[in-house]
Design a protein around this motif. Sequence first.
Motif, PDB file in Angstrom:
ATOM      1  N   GLY A   1       0.810  -1.211   0.000  1.00 33.94           N
ATOM      2  CA  GLY A   1       0.000   0.000   0.000  1.00 33.94           C
ATOM      3  C   GLY A   1       0.849   1.270   0.000  1.00 33.94           C
ATOM      4  N   ARG A   2       0.230   2.361   0.430  1.00 28.52           N
ATOM      5  CA  ARG A   2       0.905   3.666   0.433  1.00 28.52           C
ATOM      6  C   ARG A   2       0.774   4.332   1.810  1.00 28.52           C
ATOM      7  NH1 ARG A   2       1.996   5.251  -4.846  1.00 28.52           N
ATOM      8  NH2 ARG A   2       0.905   4.062  -6.466  1.00 28.52           N
TER       9      ARG A   2
ATOM     10  N   VAL B   1       0.867   2.269   9.605  1.00 22.08           N
ATOM     11  CA  VAL B   1      -0.573   2.099   9.391  1.00 22.08           C
ATOM     12  C   VAL B   1      -0.893   0.618   9.607  1.00 22.08           C
ATOM     13  CG1 VAL B   1      -2.476   2.383   7.743  1.00 22.08           C
ATOM     14  CG2 VAL B   1      -0.526   3.967   7.684  1.00 22.08           C
ATOM     15  N   PRO B   2      -1.522   0.265  10.753  1.00 24.56           N
ATOM     16  CA  PRO B   2      -1.731  -1.144  11.106  1.00 24.56           C
ATOM     17  C   PRO B   2      -2.367  -1.992  10.001  1.00 24.56           C
ATOM     18  CG  PRO B   2      -2.306   0.252  12.955  1.00 24.56           C
ATOM     19  CD  PRO B   2      -2.030   1.174  11.817  1.00 24.56           C
TER      20      PRO B   2
ATOM     21  N   ALA C   1       8.169  -7.040  13.364  1.00 24.80           N
ATOM     22  CA  ALA C   1       7.351  -5.839  13.222  1.00 24.80           C
ATOM     23  C   ALA C   1       8.173  -4.584  12.936  1.00 24.80           C
ATOM     24  CB  ALA C   1       6.497  -5.642  14.471  1.00 24.80           C
ATOM     25  N   ASP C   2       9.376  -4.737  12.440  1.00 25.16           N
ATOM     26  CA  ASP C   2      10.214  -3.603  12.047  1.00 25.16           C
ATOM     27  C   ASP C   2      11.112  -4.065  10.901  1.00 25.16           C
ATOM     28  OD1 ASP C   2      11.308  -1.065  11.999  1.00 25.16           O
ATOM     29  OD2 ASP C   2      11.769  -1.024  14.146  1.00 25.16           O
ATOM     30  N   CYS C   3      11.709  -3.135  10.173  1.00 27.25           N
ATOM     31  CA  CYS C   3      12.630  -3.526   9.102  1.00 27.25           C
ATOM     32  C   CYS C   3      13.989  -2.861   9.316  1.00 27.25           C
ATOM     33  CB  CYS C   3      12.052  -3.158   7.729  1.00 27.25           C
ATOM     34  SG  CYS C   3      11.844  -1.394   7.458  1.00 27.25           S
ATOM     35  N   ARG C   4      14.240  -2.409  10.556  1.00 19.95           N
ATOM     36  CA  ARG C   4      15.503  -1.759  10.900  1.00 19.95           C
ATOM     37  C   ARG C   4      15.690  -1.833  12.411  1.00 19.95           C
ATOM     38  NH1 ARG C   4      14.307   4.702  10.859  1.00 19.95           N
ATOM     39  NH2 ARG C   4      15.982   4.642  12.381  1.00 19.95           N
ATOM     40  N   GLY C   5      16.864  -1.493  12.873  1.00 19.53           N
ATOM     41  CA  GLY C   5      17.082  -1.360  14.309  1.00 19.53           C
ATOM     42  C   GLY C   5      17.215  -2.662  15.075  1.00 19.53           C
TER      43      GLY C   5
ATOM     44  N   THR D   1       8.373  -1.786   4.348  1.00 18.38           N
ATOM     45  CA  THR D   1       9.466  -0.801   4.257  1.00 18.38           C
ATOM     46  C   THR D   1       8.949   0.626   4.167  1.00 18.38           C
ATOM     47  OG1 THR D   1       9.534  -1.069   1.842  1.00 18.38           O
ATOM     48  CG2 THR D   1      11.052  -2.430   3.138  1.00 18.38           C
ATOM     49  N   ARG D   2       7.750   0.811   3.644  1.00 20.13           N
ATOM     50  CA  ARG D   2       7.208   2.169   3.487  1.00 20.13           C
ATOM     51  C   ARG D   2       6.646   2.746   4.785  1.00 20.13           C
ATOM     52  NH1 ARG D   2       4.416   2.221  -2.577  1.00 20.13           N
ATOM     53  NH2 ARG D   2       6.326   1.709  -3.709  1.00 20.13           N
ATOM     54  N   PHE D   3       6.717   1.973   5.871  1.00 25.46           N
ATOM     55  CA  PHE D   3       6.421   2.559   7.185  1.00 25.46           C
ATOM     56  C   PHE D   3       7.550   3.514   7.593  1.00 25.46           C
ATOM     57  CE2 PHE D   3       3.495  -0.979   9.167  1.00 25.46           C
ATOM     58  CZ  PHE D   3       2.519  -0.675   8.226  1.00 25.46           C
TER      59      PHE D   3
END
Length: 396
Positions: free
Chosen positions: A61-62, A68-69, A92-96, A117-119
């Motif tokens: 999505g965008r 955005v849950p 629930a993350d893509c970094r850190g 990734t767009r979060f």
Amino acid sequence: MAWNTIDNMDLQGKTVLVRVDINVPVEDGKVTDDTRIRRIAPTIADILAAGGKPVLLAHFGRPKGKHVPEMSLQPLVPALEATFGVPVAFCADCRGPAAMAAVGALAEGSVLLLENTRFQPGEEKNDPALAAEMAALGDVYCNDAFSAAHRAHVSTEALAQALPSCAGRLMQAELEALEAALGQPQRPVVAVVGGAKVSSKLELLGNLVEKVDHLVIGGGMANTFLAAQGIDVGKSLCEHDMTDTAAEILAKADKIGCSILLPSDIVVAWEFKAGAANETVAADACPADAMILDAGPDTVSRIAGVLATAKTLIWNGPMGAFEITPFDAATNAAAQTAAELTQTGQLISVAGGGDTVAALNQAGAADRFTYISTAGGAFLEWMEGKTLPGVAALEN
């Protein structure tokens, strides 16, 4: 080949960040069409077979840089496990720290899916700081998302610069098909371009007349070209403000020796609905109160003649209002001809774009084409002759 494939990489014991397109339809928390998931399965299987640990990066999505849950990738896990046949963990993350811990805990023979990734606000900005954080999660980068290759984002472009990189199987197949179609094609080359508007495919048409031997124009945009020749198209869909541009494309094609095939006969109706009363008339005989909804049988015969002499076909867009019968006839007939010529080994056929895939599926011809791209925007930009950042970043 200017880019590495999985075969060129040592993946044993390596964590492989795999950019995939799993932007699939979901209803009530369940995937309703797993086509895109099935298309990336060979890449995942080959990475696992080579001793690598696949970590999936994807958008959904965008969300515009916000969490955005309802755009979380977590609901896709069951469909991924069912297709891959191996456990799929989710982070629930893509970094850190959380992502780093999830990568560290990934068992051999399993797959890890990181969150959308767009979060991350830096994703679409191609932010170097985010790229460094994400690159720290893996040893190798593999891009298997041609459909997102026209975007210069962290997960499509920056990571390819930061890590040893390669194309996944789907990306590899796409690039090989496109190279065969327009890079160094077998000639003669025919392009079939349809759809509603000339304005949306101006750059495409301008590029194709320089690259192909024959250009077949159908759909609503053919009406604009007929109008450019002074032909009355009645109440048909037509961009009358684009007739000068259409005339310029015709003149350019004539100058460089690209033949353009426009409808010589047309199917007209007085209302836009399935089964509407219709007539087939000459292209210059459209009644003032009617609209052109398809090409006629003489045009179909001429298209078949051009295809019979061709070695390579590129197809984007339908020939008429294929969504409603009987105005799908020209698209169906041309698609069947192309499919048959492909099956007998006479033609290399590559097609792409949303309406195109739907039309070829409806005609029962899609599975007999050499290659069908589901990439949409990236396929169109490639046909327009543009450099795709996600592909350029993979080049050695």
